[in-house]
Design a protein around this motif. Structure first.
Motif, mmCIF file in Angstrom:
data_model
loop_
_atom_site.group_PDB
_atom_site.id
_atom_site.type_symbol
_atom_site.label_atom_id
_atom_site.label_comp_id
_atom_site.label_asym_id
_atom_site.label_seq_id
_atom_site.Cartn_x
_atom_site.Cartn_y
_atom_site.Cartn_z
ATOM 1 N N THR A 57 10.238 10.601 9.835
ATOM 2 C CA THR A 57 8.906 10.177 9.679
ATOM 3 C C THR A 57 7.777 11.310 9.136
ATOM 4 N N ASP A 58 8.534 12.770 9.143
ATOM 5 C CA ASP A 58 7.362 13.694 8.868
ATOM 6 C C ASP A 58 8.122 14.722 8.024
ATOM 7 N N THR A 59 8.982 14.296 6.990
ATOM 8 C CA THR A 59 9.331 15.394 6.043
ATOM 9 C C THR A 59 8.648 15.614 4.952
ATOM 10 N N GLU A 60 8.955 16.479 4.357
ATOM 11 C CA GLU A 60 8.002 17.268 3.252
ATOM 12 C C GLU A 60 7.629 15.951 2.355
ATOM 13 N N ARG A 111 2.499 10.176 1.462
ATOM 14 C CA ARG A 111 1.650 9.439 2.485
ATOM 15 C C ARG A 111 0.141 10.184 1.983
ATOM 16 N N ARG A 112 0.187 11.368 1.532
ATOM 17 C CA ARG A 112 -0.934 12.149 1.144
ATOM 18 C C ARG A 112 -1.548 11.591 -0.132
ATOM 19 N N CYS A 170 0.804 -1.244 0.094
ATOM 20 C CA CYS A 170 -0.071 0.012 -0.101
ATOM 21 C C CYS A 170 0.835 1.433 -0.172
ATOM 22 N N ARG A 171 1.768 1.149 0.634
ATOM 23 C CA ARG A 171 2.801 2.226 0.543
ATOM 24 C C ARG A 171 2.305 3.649 1.517
ATOM 25 N N VAL A 172 1.684 3.409 2.374
ATOM 26 C CA VAL A 172 1.193 4.231 2.946
ATOM 27 C C VAL A 172 2.252 4.712 4.572
ATOM 28 N N CYS A 173 2.851 3.565 4.627
ATOM 29 C CA CYS A 173 3.800 3.705 5.740
ATOM 30 C C CYS A 173 5.212 4.041 5.644
ATOM 31 N N MET A 174 5.336 4.924 4.225
ATOM 32 C CA MET A 174 6.837 5.098 4.074
ATOM 33 C C MET A 174 7.574 6.206 4.778
ATOM 34 N N VAL A 175 8.834 6.118 4.822
ATOM 35 C CA VAL A 175 9.604 6.890 5.736
ATOM 36 C C VAL A 175 11.016 7.113 5.095
ATOM 37 N N GLU A 176 11.337 8.383 5.392
ATOM 38 C CA GLU A 176 12.751 8.764 4.607
ATOM 39 C C GLU A 176 13.821 8.277 5.477
ATOM 40 N N LEU A 177 14.792 7.488 4.635
ATOM 41 C CA LEU A 177 15.825 6.676 5.196
ATOM 42 C C LEU A 177 17.238 7.643 4.512
ATOM 43 N N LYS A 178 17.941 7.919 5.527
ATOM 44 C CA LYS A 178 19.150 8.654 5.072
ATOM 45 C C LYS A 178 19.997 7.550 4.259
ATOM 46 N N GLY A 179 20.361 8.326 3.058
ATOM 47 C CA GLY A 179 21.040 7.320 2.065
ATOM 48 C C GLY A 179 20.475 6.666 0.948
#
Lengths: 316, 618
Positions: free
Chosen positions: A88-91, A97-98, A59-68
């Motif tokens: 978890t809350d970057t632009e 998620r939006r 579903c890809r709604v739980c995506m987060v940004e991972l450095k690198g």
């Protein structure tokens, strides 16, 4: 192939420390980023994630940004590694998620999916901006992979289609289906091993289906209802719930839940009886129970009619 | 397993087709798909059958080739023979565009409507066919097709006739009359297919490395191959041993030619180092990127070189088995590769104890069935294993857990064709060809509105303008409008950017990509918004549907483009739709599982930002 669900062992495991939004969190080795997020008190939306199933990360709604990492990563399936820096809350995270919420909201009926209004508001999602929604299609069970009718773009394609009511136990409303694969995995090698359903077709025309879309009683379905148990959107529901919703009498605020042990055999599965107006309206099973892990058989799941017999001689 | 099947039975010819591919009754699993009393007393029969799950796709091909579609009875029979649930077989059958689970005629012509063909008259062919046969659809005998990989002879078509044996024939340039002839009299009635050399205008020129044999040798003759330096690379490789082969390939700095440009030596080394065995080698010959046809030119013109290259690669990484995953739309490549494998085996270049070294290697061809996504390096595993061709999430990477969960190297066809040369001249010498960041010779698929479209070989370093010049430039009286680099997953560049060096670093520096080596030129007669719509349609059709950003995003992208094209004039609406495209595009790029979704917006984005097509209005 998915690995079968394994309950955590009791043996001690190494702790792994990562940072989430700048704060350090330690979780057992082998945990996912989602576990670490939960540990850190981050409320992460999830839809296809199931606590009793191998993550499908569809579903890809739980995506987060991972450095690198060039792209975002699914927190539900990516395992923690020492030193990971997760945001978890970057632009970018908020944008993805939006958009996932908008794309699903514009194509699927999410009215019975828990927490959707809250998440839509949190991420400022506007599913209506994709235009007028297409009405019911009678061709969703006909598969011509690699082809589609394009139209002129004025109507937004949707999953809308007639409900599938082909038995007395549960109903399939595939216009509410987000194709999370949970029912397929529960029916298949991860739990039930009945293999009655799979994804058929490809791309947007994909659909959960039996072979040639035959009705459930003609399929390999054993009516254990373990697919209903894991469905995150209410696309699969007890016939009782479906009928009560149609009649406008379904009211979760009026329901009580009683946990008990199934009386049919000696295995010891736990049941959660959902009762409204002194009638059992559906049966679930606790996912953390060491015997059944949320699974039941047809008797435990649907065989409760005798409980409601009001006549002393047993006739209803 | 206690599987449940309906009562539908296969027709005799379906049963025969499946038995021929899977072996006759009794060779595995249930006897001919029937359960008898012995089966009810023991469960041992299902395991050998179950372990052959990977033959599902092959069995589906067998039926589809024979009768043209897959009936419920045939589906049941495949499931029974291989101990796979009917819902599972159905899910695989409905994934691939070349299969049909609906009754359809034995003869079908797939008419390419993709970007290279649309630039060269496929629209007119389709209009003619609509008049004569009715709208495109299997029941009318013809279908629209994504790129067939015959761009040098655009517009292309693939005529298929189910039977024993089936007939498949690539037509190009296709005309209405030829399509009708194929439908009325069968593909066998068509004039012989143009020889492979037609794809290579440079054929026979001095100094070619990858294309040196194309048109110069008989692709069916191993003697021709041996007489032109064939198997010299393998002999050298056996002298060196696996460790040195890998170190030479690393020194050569050979980068993957399939689109991702990953260093081949690193891939080989990390796989060879894995303790798990068996290890596998997969050649990705699922060439489906619109505008790409270089691998077809190699496979049809010089098939033995692939067998030699894979044998070297297999030896280097310690694999005992290799798979060639060939796209289903390449019938001649399939025939020539099968012949090459057979001949190589006869002469001791393949099979047990190769050239007396004691080392054994087997090669098997697996045909795709019409799914672009199966060229993704993990989707290819699922497809070979008999599952839906859905990409897996990474990590784990193929070198850790690839085909059948084992360490695997996946290399593109063109990448592998460089290997014998590296063996012969050494990695250091090879690295002197080309530029610092992009070593070796490179093939470009040059097509569109050009005088001599075809596959061209140049050492890395040539500019876009030089490559276009090789192909004769745009026809006289026309002007170049734009060039698409890298295919549908690539990006557009302007006609005034011809000095872009076609190297990995040159493309990067100019914010574009080489992708699979597509150089598709559009002159001023081409409607670029139509090209964008076709690209959007392609991604929607080819998305596997697994993840939300790609499954729904490709749909919303196409819808927004359709609105923009149909709403000329309404500036406000256009601005909103371009904004929506950007939003959807970014989410696809950032949150899709695999490269398909991540690249699905590249071409549209470059058309907006670089070419100024669909100019935003505020």
């Amino acid at each position: 192939m998915n690995a079968p669900y394994m309950a955590p062992a009791d043996t001690p495991v190494r702790q792994v420390t990562i940072t989430i939004d700048g704060e350090e969190v330690s979780v057992p080795e082998g945990s996912t980023i989602l576990t670490a997020c939960n540990e850190a008190g981050k409320d992460t939306p999830t839809l296809c994630y199931g606590d009793t199933l191998t993550p499908k990360n569809a579903c890809r709604v739980c995506m987060v940004e991972l450095k690198g990492s060039r792209v975002l990563v699914p927190s539900c399936s990516r395992k923690v590694q020492p030193g990971m820096e997760v945001m978890t809350d970057t632009e970018r995270v908020r944008h993805s998620r939006r958009l996932v919420l908008e794309l699903l909201g514009s194509s699927v009926d999410l009215s019975t999916t828990p927490r959707i209004p809250e998440w839509m508001e949190r991420y400022n999602a506007d599913p209506d901006r994709y235009g007028e929604r297409a009405g019911e299609s009678l061709r969703r069970d006909v598969h011509d992979p690699g082809e589609h009718h394009a139209g002129n773009g004025s109507i937004a394609a949707t999953m809308a289609q007639p409900d599938k009511i082909d038995n007395d136990l549960y109903v399939r409303e595939y216009d509410k289906c987000i194709l999370c694969y949970k029912c397929v995995d529960a029916c298949g090698p991860q739990w039930q091993n009945s293999f009655a359903i799979q994804i058929a077709g490809r791309g947007f025309d994909a659909q959960i289906s039996t072979e040639f879309a035959v009705e459930l009683p003609d399929s390999a379905c054993v009516f254990c209802g373990n697919c209903v148990e894991v469905c995150p959107t209410g696309a699969l529901s007890f016939k009782t719930e479906y009928d009560m919703r149609a009649a406008g009498t379904w009211d979760e605020s009026q329901q009580t839940t009683t946990t008990t042990v199934c009386t049919y055999c000696g295995v010891g599965c736990n049941l959660e009886l959902h009762v409204q107006d002194n009638k059992i309206v559906k049966v679930t099973s606790p996912h953390d129970h060491s015997v059944s892990h949320g699974n039941l058989c047809i008797k435990g799941r649907f065989g409760y009619a005798h409980v409601q017999s009001r006549e002393k001689d047993g006739s209803s | 397993m206690d599987l449940k099947f309906s009562n539908a039975e296969p027709f005799a010819e379906e049963r025969d087709a499946i038995d021929r591919r899977l072996g006759g009754p009794g060779e595995d699993g249930w006897d001919g798909g029937e359960r008898d009393e012995r089966d009810h007393r023991s469960a041992q029969t299902s395991l050998p059958a179950w372990s052959r799950r990977h033959l599902v796709l092959e069995a589906l091909h067998a039926v589809n080739d024979r009768v043209g579609w897959i009936s419920p009875g045939a589906l049941n029979y495949i499931g029974k023979r291989l101990s796979v649930a009917p819902a599972d077989v159905y899910s695989v059958a409905t994934f691939y565009a070349l299969f049909s689970t609906n009754l359809r005629p034995k003869r079908i012509v797939h008419v390419c409507t993709d970007i290279a063909c649309v630039a060269r008259g496929s629209k007119e062919v389709c209009e003619g066919l609509e008049k004569r046969l009715g709208p495109a659809g299997a029941m009318n005998g013809w279908k629209h097709s994504p790129c067939l990989g015959v761009c040098e002879r655009a517009p292309a078509a693939l005529a298929v006739e189910a039977g024993d044996p089936p007939h498949e024939h690539l037509i190009g340039p296709a005309t209405v009359d030829e399509v009708l002839l194929a439908l009325n009299n069968g593909p066998a009635a068509l004039a012989a297919e143009a020889p492979p050399v037609m794809a290579v205008p440079q054929a026979g020129q001095e100094g070619l490395v990858l294309l040196k044999r194309v048109g110069q040798v008989d692709p069916e003759s191993i003697d021709d191959y041996l007489a032109t330096d064939g198997y010299a690379g393998l002999r050298r490789a056996f002298e060196m041993g696996p460790a040195q082969i890998i170190s030479e390939v690393k020194d050569s700095r050979l980068m993957g030619r399939g689109g991702a440009a990953f260093p081949a030596g690193i891939k080989w080394e990390s796989t060879a180092k894995q303790p798990a065995t068996p290890r596998y080698l997969v050649c990705n010959a699922d060439e489906s990127e619109p505008g790409t046809f270089k691998d077809r030119a190699l496979l049809e013109g010089d098939p033995f070189a692939l067998i030699e290259s894979m044998t070297i690669a297999g030896y280097a990484i310690g694999a005992e088995r290799g798979y060639i995953y060939l796209r289903g739309e390449y019938p001649r490549s399939y025939r020539l590769l099968r012949n090459a494998i057979e001949k190589a085996r006869e002469r001791g270049f393949l099979g047990a104890n190769i050239l007396g070294t004691g080392w054994s290697f087997e090669l098997e061809i697996r045909r795709g069935a019409g799914a672009y996504i199966c060229g993704e390096e993990t989707a290819i595993f699922n497809s070979i294993e008999g599952y839906r061709g859905e990409p897996r999430s990474k990590p784990p990477f193929p070198f850790e857990q690839g085909l059948f969960g084992k360490p695997t190297v996946v290399n593109n066809v063109e990448t592998l064709y460089n290997v014998p040369l590296i063996m012969q001249i050494g990695g250091a010498q090879y690295a002197k060809i080309g530029t610092e960041g992009s070593t070796g010779p490179k093939l470009f698929c040059v097509s569109g509105n050009l005088v001599r479209p075809g596959v061209y070989e140049v050492p890395f370093g040539a500019t876009l303008g030089e490559v276009l010049k090789l192909a004769g430039g745009v026809p006289q009286g026309r002007t170049l409008q734009a060039v698409l680099l890298g295919g549908a997953a690539g990006g557009f560049v302007r006609a005034d950017e011809l000095d872009i060096p076609l190297t990995f670093e040159g493309a990067r520096a100019n914010d574009t990509t080489l992708g699979s080596g597509v150089v598709l030129a559009f002159d001023d007669t081409v409607d670029l918004s139509g090209i964008l719509l076709r690209i959007a349609r392609f991604f929607r059709d080819e998305s596997c549907g697994q993840c939300v950003p790609c499954r729904v995003g490709t749909v919303r992208q196409e819808e927004a483009l359709l609105r923009i094209v149909h709403n000329h004039g309404d500036a406000g609406a256009k601005g909103r739709d371009v904004g929506l495209l950007r939003d959807v595009g970014l989410a696809m790029k950032d949150a899709s599982i695999c490269g398909l979704g991540q690249a699905a917006w590249n071409a549209v984005e470059s058309a907006i930002d670089r070419l100024g097509v669909l100019k935003e209005s505020r």
